[in-house]
Design a protein around this motif. Structure first.
Motif, mmCIF file in Angstrom:
data_model
loop_
_atom_site.group_PDB
_atom_site.id
_atom_site.type_symbol
_atom_site.label_atom_id
_atom_site.label_comp_id
_atom_site.label_asym_id
_atom_site.label_seq_id
_atom_site.Cartn_x
_atom_site.Cartn_y
_atom_site.Cartn_z
ATOM 1 N N GLU A 95 2.528 2.326 -0.398
ATOM 2 C CA GLU A 95 2.376 1.199 -1.317
ATOM 3 C C GLU A 95 3.495 1.208 -2.357
ATOM 4 O O GLU A 95 4.079 0.172 -2.690
ATOM 5 C CB GLU A 95 1.015 1.243 -2.017
ATOM 6 C CG GLU A 95 -0.160 1.024 -1.095
ATOM 7 C CD GLU A 95 -0.715 2.335 -0.567
ATOM 8 O OE1 GLU A 95 0.049 3.323 -0.523
ATOM 9 O OE2 GLU A 95 -1.902 2.368 -0.187
ATOM 10 N N THR A 96 3.791 2.425 -2.844
ATOM 11 C CA THR A 96 4.874 2.570 -3.826
ATOM 12 C C THR A 96 6.208 2.134 -3.236
ATOM 13 O O THR A 96 7.009 1.468 -3.900
ATOM 14 C CB THR A 96 4.961 4.038 -4.294
ATOM 15 O OG1 THR A 96 3.699 4.437 -4.827
ATOM 16 C CG2 THR A 96 6.045 4.211 -5.345
ATOM 17 N N HIS A 136 6.326 -1.639 -3.263
ATOM 18 C CA HIS A 136 6.651 -2.179 -4.593
ATOM 19 C C HIS A 136 8.135 -1.970 -4.914
ATOM 20 O O HIS A 136 8.802 -2.863 -5.436
ATOM 21 C CB HIS A 136 5.791 -1.490 -5.663
ATOM 22 C CG HIS A 136 4.365 -1.944 -5.670
ATOM 23 N ND1 HIS A 136 3.992 -3.247 -5.923
ATOM 24 C CD2 HIS A 136 3.210 -1.250 -5.455
ATOM 25 C CE1 HIS A 136 2.671 -3.348 -5.864
ATOM 26 N NE2 HIS A 136 2.166 -2.150 -5.581
ATOM 27 N N ARG A 185 10.956 -4.811 -5.835
ATOM 28 C CA ARG A 185 11.547 -4.896 -7.175
ATOM 29 C C ARG A 185 13.016 -4.474 -7.197
ATOM 30 O O ARG A 185 13.758 -4.873 -8.095
ATOM 31 C CB ARG A 185 10.740 -4.017 -8.139
ATOM 32 C CG ARG A 185 9.316 -4.544 -8.330
ATOM 33 C CD ARG A 185 8.433 -3.556 -9.052
ATOM 34 N NE ARG A 185 7.053 -4.064 -9.141
ATOM 35 C CZ ARG A 185 6.021 -3.358 -9.585
ATOM 36 N NH1 ARG A 185 6.200 -2.097 -9.977
ATOM 37 N NH2 ARG A 185 4.819 -3.889 -9.629
ATOM 38 N N GLU A 187 5.040 -10.053 -2.870
ATOM 39 C CA GLU A 187 4.980 -8.630 -3.215
ATOM 40 C C GLU A 187 3.718 -7.987 -2.661
ATOM 41 O O GLU A 187 3.760 -6.874 -2.125
ATOM 42 C CB GLU A 187 5.042 -8.439 -4.727
ATOM 43 C CG GLU A 187 5.066 -6.967 -5.122
ATOM 44 C CD GLU A 187 5.297 -6.756 -6.610
ATOM 45 O OE1 GLU A 187 5.393 -5.586 -7.031
ATOM 46 O OE2 GLU A 187 5.391 -7.759 -7.353
ATOM 47 N N THR A 200 3.615 -5.021 0.089
ATOM 48 C CA THR A 200 2.957 -3.763 -0.225
ATOM 49 C C THR A 200 1.927 -3.408 0.844
ATOM 50 O O THR A 200 1.864 -2.260 1.310
ATOM 51 C CB THR A 200 2.270 -3.853 -1.596
ATOM 52 O OG1 THR A 200 3.242 -4.169 -2.589
ATOM 53 C CG2 THR A 200 1.612 -2.533 -1.961
#
Length: 729
Positions: free
Chosen positions: A3-4, A7, A11, A266, A270
């Protein structure tokens, strides 16, 4: 973790794409020069008796290798004609003495072996300067044009070991270009059909290009520290492009699914990384581990395949998990742009799709499917029980290749030139080796199928004894000759080492047989642990391993039927040698085991996701197959197209790899994944998810579970009314 990563990819998308652009520039500018830094051959096992014998003779007695054979023929003159002799000797005299250390001719040696039966042809044997095969190949490149041109009035052809490898290298480069030319347009069309649009279809090719360029960079860097075979390029292109397309297909498909649910870009990215991204990571590690097992063999060819395969897998996986998500973040909903109107399809509902119906059809009759398909795969594998293993010779080249033609001409038209030689390095302290060696030579002459034995040279306390047999180096009786030579006791006070083509093959087979159990154990153990970490079950990894054995045995049986027995040789355009290249089963085991686990991980990940959500084993299998069946089939078809293009290779053992992969992938994606997996999972029921209680508790805390943002089922004790209904049916 994933998940990180999702993200971060969203970004920092511009940063990731900027770094990707720099990497591409490095790959184009530097990585594509990898061809000039790779080594030849590498099919012999080092640190064996045969290798030591050759090294001992070359270091002490000197090199007398048949690096290059120059075949001269005249239609109207015989070798007794002074004009024939002067033309050949003048042609050879013009070669640089710094490049050609020795040129042996009929007129200088008076050996009748160097003259054809009709007296119209002769050949010269050139020993080239250079301590290594690569240095001798460079030497050959300097004189090749001069040697090939030959004297006026004579037909000149060039063969020999160095010339064979030169043609193999050239053929390899041509084959890669040809394979990509064939496969890429077809792959692009199929991707457009799968995705229904041009933008989405271009993304797997983007990842594939990154994988190939990145692997080239890694291989060229690695070649600065160790020898890497030229043939590693084949596996880089096959595995790198194939897996990159697979991984991109998984991720792009899941991303579009999440967008279709109404998620923001996003959030969709994710979730995609937490599900499909995790699957890609596990698949990459599993495939990489399987291919890395080739490094356990001390054979340069196999180690190079390990280097190339792992490099391709790692770069494909990293590109799919970094550059592709960043590009998807930039595209967002535009990933669906440039749709082809007549290819737009409405996705079938989970409970009404073809794969869902197929799964339930199989699970209503699981015993029938198992009792039919398992014996079928075992029967297909029966020919492998009769497999004969051999080495690489001139028949690896396509029919009509010049160096192959030279060898075939010598075997056909020159008496005594069609056999092979066994070299014995004898260490002794005598100033005159003849009295000591004569009784030994006499014993060697008594060996059946030995035509001649002679003392080739003596220097620095080492004598070379040459044993000639009329069998070629690859024929089975030649192995009996080597075993018999090794069984003859050396003279008192001496030591012997036996080498030559056949001896090197025998030692290679011994090394492969010795290391194969370690390779198999390593792959099975690591794969089992990875699958347990992914799915929290002891049963699923064991079943996956058994399924792999079935598909591998069927593929190996087909390889024997085709390449050893010669079926389809006309269609596939190759000359059957009566055996399989000894390194091919080992290579295919590693690659096929990894690729089979690729689809297994993807299918079981979706089944596990559904099982966590519902606790219903049967429904989880049906939904898992519905949501992955089309993707797995598409991925397998695309991979088959990429690999099948290499089946057109002019190099037989590359063709063998391509055909073997096509057969195994087709069996795995159809019979195994679509039919046997649902049937066996239905029979096992909730036992699919069994593991010892302490390990279950450990996995629930530390295992890497796939999450799609939906709550997991509360425990594993839920009763399945759906399963009960299926049983009643």
């Amino acid at each position: 973790m994933f998940e990180t990563l999702g993200h971060f990819s969203y970004r920092r998308r511009r940063l990731v794409l900027a770094l990707t652009a720099i990497f591409v520039a490095l790959g184009v500018a530097w990585g594509t020069g990898v061809f000039g830094s790779l080594a030849n051959g590498g099919f012999d096992a080092p640190d064996t008796e045969a290798a030591h014998a050759v090294a001992t003779i070359e270091q002490n007695v000197g090199r007398t290798g048949t690096d290059v054979i120059v075949l001269y023929r005249s239609t109207d003159r015989t070798v007794a004609d002074p004009g024939f002799r002067s033309a050949v000797e003048q042609d050879l005299a013009e070669l640089p003495p710094t490049d050609v250390l020795q040129a042996t001719t009929y007129w200088g040696s008076k050996s009748p072996v160097l003259v054809s039966k009709d007296q119209h042809s002769t050949y010269a044997v050139l020993t080239l300067a250079g301590a290594t095969p690569e240095e001798r190949l460079e030497t050959f490149h300097r004189i090749a044009d001069q040697v090939r041109s030959g004297p006026a009035g004579l037909d000149t052809k060039v063969g020999g070991e160095v010339a064979v490898f030169d043609e193999v290298n050239s053929q390899t480069e041509k084959d890669i270009v040809k394979a990509e030319t064939i496969s890429m347009p077809i792959v692009l069309v199929l991707l457009v059909v799968v995705f229904g649009g041009l933008v989405a279809a271009s993304l797997p090719l983007f990842v594939g290009a990154l994988a190939i360029l990145g692997a080239f960079v890694l291989l060229r860097a690695l070649s600065a520290f160790t020898d890497v075979s030229i043939f590693s390029i084949n596996i880089v292109t096959m595995i790198g492009l194939g897996l990159a397309i697979d991984y991109a297909l998984f991720i792009v498909t899941r991303f579009r699914e999440e967008l279709a649910k109404g998620n923001e870009v996003e959030a969709a990215l994710t979730t995609t990384m937490a599900t499909a991204g995790r699957t890609v990571a596990f698949s990459g590690v599993t495939v990489g581990v399987a291919i890395s097992s080739l490094a356990l063999f001390p054979v340069m060819f196999l180690r190079s395949m390990a280097y190339g395969g792992v490099a391709a897998v790692v770069v494909a996986m990293v590109a799919a998990l970094t550059a592709l998500p960043a590009l998807l973040a930039v595209l967002g909903h535009r990933v669906n742009r440039l749709q082809v109107p007549f290819l737009r399809r409405r996705p079938a509902a989970d409970h009404h799709g073809a794969w869902y119906r197929l799964a339930h059809s199989v699970m209503r009759r699981p015993v029938r499917y198992v009792l039919v398909l398992v014996p079928l795969l075992l029967v297909l594998g029966i020919p492998f029980l009769q497999a004969q293993l051999g080495g690489v010779d001139h028949r690896a080249l396509p029919s009509g290749a010049t160096s192959r033609t030279v060898t075939e001409t010598l075997q056909r038209d020159f008496a005594g030139a069609g056999g092979s030689e066994v070299f014995v390095a004898v260490r002794l302290d005598e100033a005159d080796p003849a009295p000591v060696l004569q009784p030994y030579v006499a014993k060697l002459k008594q060996i059946p199928e030995v035509d001649d034995v002679r003392i080739g040279g003596f220097k620095n306390g080492v004598a070379e004894v040459v044993v000639h047999t009329h069998y070629t180096g690859q024929e089975l009786p030649a192995r009996d000759v080597v075993h018999a030579v090794r069984a003859v006791a050396p003279p008192a006070g001496t030591t012997t080492e036996v080498g030559g083509e056949t001896a090197a093959l025998i030692d290679l087979l011994d090394v492969l047989a010795e290391r194969a159990p370690y390779m198999g154990g390593f792959v099975v153990l690591i794969t089992f642990l990875l699958l347990f970490l992914a799915f929290g079950s002891f049963v699923l990894p064991l079943k996956a391993l058994l399924m792999n054995v079935l598909s591998l045995s069927a593929a190996f049986g087909a390889m024997v039927w085709i390449f050893q027995d010669g079926h389809l040789s006309g269609f596939l355009d190759f000359t059957p040698a009566g055996f399989l290249d000894a390194t091919n089963p080992v290579l295919l085991f590693a690659v096929l085991f990894g690729l089979s686990m690729d689809y297994e991980v993807f299918l079981l990940s979706r089944i596990r996701e559904e099982y966590d959500r519902t606790g219903d084993n049967t429904q989880a299998v049906a939904l898992g197959l519905q949501r992955t069946g089309g993707i797995i089939t598409s991925a397998a078809l695309l991979l088959v197209i990429v690999v099948a293009a290499f089946s057109t290779s002019g190099i037989v053992f590359v063709k063998m790899i391509g055909v073997g992969l096509v057969i195994a992938i087709a069996l795995d994606a159809t019979i195994v994944r679509a039919l046997l997996v649902p049937a066996t999972m239905r029979l096992l029921g909730r036992a699919n998810w069994w593991a010892p209680a302490p390990l279950v508790r450990w996995w629930e805390k530390h295992g890497i579970r796939e999450s799609s943002g939906e709550p997991p089922a509360q425990g594993w004790s839920r009763t399945s009314s759906h399963e009960e209904e299926l049983v009643r049916r």
